[in-house]
Motif scaffolding. Structure first.
Motif, mmCIF file in Angstrom:
data_model
loop_
_atom_site.group_PDB
_atom_site.id
_atom_site.type_symbol
_atom_site.label_atom_id
_atom_site.label_comp_id
_atom_site.label_asym_id
_atom_site.label_seq_id
_atom_site.Cartn_x
_atom_site.Cartn_y
_atom_site.Cartn_z
ATOM 1 N N LEU A 44 0.828 -1.212 0.000
ATOM 2 C CA LEU A 44 0.000 0.000 0.000
ATOM 3 C C LEU A 44 0.854 1.250 0.000
ATOM 4 O O LEU A 44 0.582 2.216 -0.730
ATOM 5 C CB LEU A 44 -0.926 -0.021 1.223
ATOM 6 N N LEU A 45 1.916 1.263 0.812
ATOM 7 C CA LEU A 45 2.773 2.449 0.882
ATOM 8 C C LEU A 45 3.429 2.733 -0.454
ATOM 9 O O LEU A 45 3.500 3.889 -0.905
ATOM 10 C CB LEU A 45 3.835 2.261 1.972
ATOM 11 N N ASN A 46 3.907 1.674 -1.122
ATOM 12 C CA ASN A 46 4.542 1.875 -2.424
ATOM 13 C C ASN A 46 3.547 2.400 -3.459
ATOM 14 O O ASN A 46 3.889 3.232 -4.305
ATOM 15 C CB ASN A 46 5.151 0.563 -2.909
ATOM 16 N N ARG A 47 2.315 1.903 -3.381
ATOM 17 C CA ARG A 47 1.302 2.399 -4.327
ATOM 18 C C ARG A 47 0.986 3.865 -4.084
ATOM 19 O O ARG A 47 0.798 4.643 -5.035
ATOM 20 C CB ARG A 47 0.035 1.549 -4.212
ATOM 21 N N ILE A 48 0.924 4.256 -2.800
ATOM 22 C CA ILE A 48 0.674 5.674 -2.477
ATOM 23 C C ILE A 48 1.822 6.540 -2.976
ATOM 24 O O ILE A 48 1.615 7.616 -3.564
ATOM 25 C CB ILE A 48 0.464 5.846 -0.970
ATOM 26 N N LEU A 49 3.067 6.078 -2.737
ATOM 27 C CA LEU A 49 4.228 6.855 -3.189
ATOM 28 C C LEU A 49 4.263 6.961 -4.706
ATOM 29 O O LEU A 49 4.605 8.018 -5.256
ATOM 30 C CB LEU A 49 5.513 6.211 -2.667
ATOM 31 N N ASP A 50 3.924 5.852 -5.381
ATOM 32 C CA ASP A 50 3.884 5.908 -6.851
ATOM 33 C C ASP A 50 2.828 6.900 -7.328
ATOM 34 O O ASP A 50 3.048 7.638 -8.300
ATOM 35 C CB ASP A 50 3.576 4.517 -7.415
ATOM 36 N N TRP A 51 1.678 6.912 -6.655
ATOM 37 C CA TRP A 51 0.610 7.848 -7.033
ATOM 38 C C TRP A 51 1.055 9.296 -6.827
ATOM 39 O O TRP A 51 0.834 10.162 -7.677
ATOM 40 C CB TRP A 51 -0.633 7.544 -6.207
ATOM 41 N N TRP A 75 4.164 10.426 -6.703
ATOM 42 C CA TRP A 75 5.222 10.774 -7.644
ATOM 43 C C TRP A 75 4.650 11.056 -9.031
ATOM 44 O O TRP A 75 5.101 11.972 -9.716
ATOM 45 C CB TRP A 75 6.234 9.653 -7.719
ATOM 46 N N ASP A 76 3.653 10.270 -9.449
ATOM 47 C CA ASP A 76 3.033 10.524 -10.751
ATOM 48 C C ASP A 76 2.415 11.917 -10.800
ATOM 49 O O ASP A 76 2.544 12.639 -11.804
ATOM 50 C CB ASP A 76 1.960 9.468 -11.033
ATOM 51 N N ASN A 94 6.088 18.745 -14.940
ATOM 52 C CA ASN A 94 6.085 18.828 -16.397
ATOM 53 C C ASN A 94 5.224 19.994 -16.884
ATOM 54 O O ASN A 94 5.595 20.712 -17.818
ATOM 55 C CB ASN A 94 5.573 17.517 -16.986
ATOM 56 N N SER A 95 4.064 20.186 -16.221
ATOM 57 C CA SER A 95 3.202 21.309 -16.603
ATOM 58 C C SER A 95 3.891 22.633 -16.337
ATOM 59 O O SER A 95 3.824 23.571 -17.145
ATOM 60 C CB SER A 95 1.885 21.228 -15.834
ATOM 61 N N ALA A 96 4.576 22.741 -15.153
ATOM 62 C CA ALA A 96 5.281 23.983 -14.832
ATOM 63 C C ALA A 96 6.422 24.234 -15.794
ATOM 64 O O ALA A 96 6.682 25.373 -16.198
ATOM 65 C CB ALA A 96 5.803 23.915 -13.396
#
Length: 253
Positions: free
Chosen positions: A52-59, A61-62, A69-71
Motif C-alpha cells: 500500500l505504501l509503495n502504491r501511495i508513493l507511486d501515485w 510521484w506521478d 512537467n506542466s510547470a
C-alpha cells in the motif's frame, strides 16, 4: 510470477472456448470474464504486487511529475527556466530571512519585556554596554544601552518603575516629558526590538546612535506638567509688556 497472470487468463479463456475434446463451444462473454477474474484474484498471482505504501508513493510521484512537467512547459526555457525560477525563489527566501530574522520586529516584540534580569542601575547597564562595545558585540551593547536609558529615566522619576514594560512603551511614555527626543527614543526602541526579537545584526553606528541619545538625555530638561503652550504664552506676554514699558520710558524721556 509477472507472466503467470496472463498465462492463467489465457488458460481460462481457452477452457471457455473449447471443451475436453477440443471442439469449440459457445460461452457467453460475461461468464467467461467472471471466470477469468476469479482465477486472477487468487493470492498466488499477487504475491509480488507492491504494498500500500509503495502504491501511495507511486501515485504521489506521478502527480508531482505531472505538475513539474506542466510547470516546465509553462515557464520560459522549459526545465532550465523552471530550475532558474526555483533557485531565484530560494535566494530571495534566504535574503529575507537574513534581513528580517525570525519575525518582524513589531509583531515579535508583543509581550516581551525590556529587562531580562534582576534590577540594575543605569550606571551598571552603561558599564555592561561599554564592555560589549569594546569587544564589538554591538547587539548586546545596544540592548544594555537602551536599558540604561530607561533605568536612568526611572531614577529621575520621569518614568515610573513598572515591571513588564517594553522598549516601545518606555519610548512612548518618555517622549511625552522629553518631546525634543521623542523621535530618537522611538528609533532606539525600534533598534532594540530588532536586535532582541528579530535577530538583526547591527554595527558600531547603531550603537553610537543609542549611546549619544543616552548622553543627551542625561542633560535634557523635561517638560513639566502645566508647562507648554500656557508657559510659552506667558513668556510672550511678559516680553510684550516689557517692550511696552520700555517704549513709554523712552517717550517720557
Amino acid at each position: 510470477m509477472a507472466t503467470a497472470a496472463p498465462a492463467a487468463a489465457a488458460r481460462v479463456l481457452a477452457a471457455a472456448l473449447a471443451d475436453d475434446g477440443g471442439a469449440p463451444v459457445t460461452v457467453p462473454r460475461t461468464p467467461a470474464r467472471e471466470a477469468a477474474e476469479r482465477e486472477l484474484s487468487k493470492g498466488e498471482y499477487h504475491r509480488d504486487d507492491p504494498g500500500l505504501l509503495n502504491r501511495i508513493l507511486d501515485w504521489l510521484w506521478d502527480h508531482i511529475n505531472s505538475l513539474l512537467n506542466s510547470a516546465a512547459q509553462a515557464s520560459p526555457g522549459g526545465w532550465v527556466g523552471l530550475v532558474a525560477i526555483v533557485f531565484l525563489l530560494i535566494v530571495l527566501g534566504v535574503a529575507l530571512r537574513l534581513r528580517l530574522g525570525r519575525l518582524g520586529s513589531e509583531a515579535a516584540s508583543d509581550g516581551r519585556t525590556l529587562f531580562d534580569k534582576g534590577p540594575r542601575s543605569a550606571a551598571e547597564h552603561r558599564a555592561a554596554a561599554e564592555k560589549h562595545a569594546a569587544e564589538e558585540r554591538w547587539n548586546q551593547a545596544v540592548q544594555e544601552r537602551m536599558r540604561a536609558i530607561v533605568r536612568a529615566l526611572e531614577e529621575r522619576a520621569l518614568l515610573d518603575h513598572r515591571p513588564g514594560r517594553t522598549a516601545d512603551e518606555a519610548a512612548l511614555e518618555a517622549g511625552r516629558s522629553l518631546p525634543g527626543h521623542a523621535d530618537a527614543l522611538r528609533s532606539a526602541a525600534r533598534t532594540f526590538d530588532e536586535v532582541t526579537y528579530a535577530d538583526r545584526r547591527v554595527d558600531a553606528t547603531a550603537y553610537g546612535a543609542v549611546r549619544d541619545l543616552d548622553t543627551a538625555l542625561q542633560r535634557a530638561e523635561p517638560l513639566l506638567p502645566g508647562t507648554g503652550a500656557e508657559h510659552t504664552g506667558a513668556l510672550a506676554a511678559r516680553g510684550a509688556h516689557g517692550t511696552e514699558v520700555t517704549t513709554r520710558e523712552r517717550g517720557s524721556s
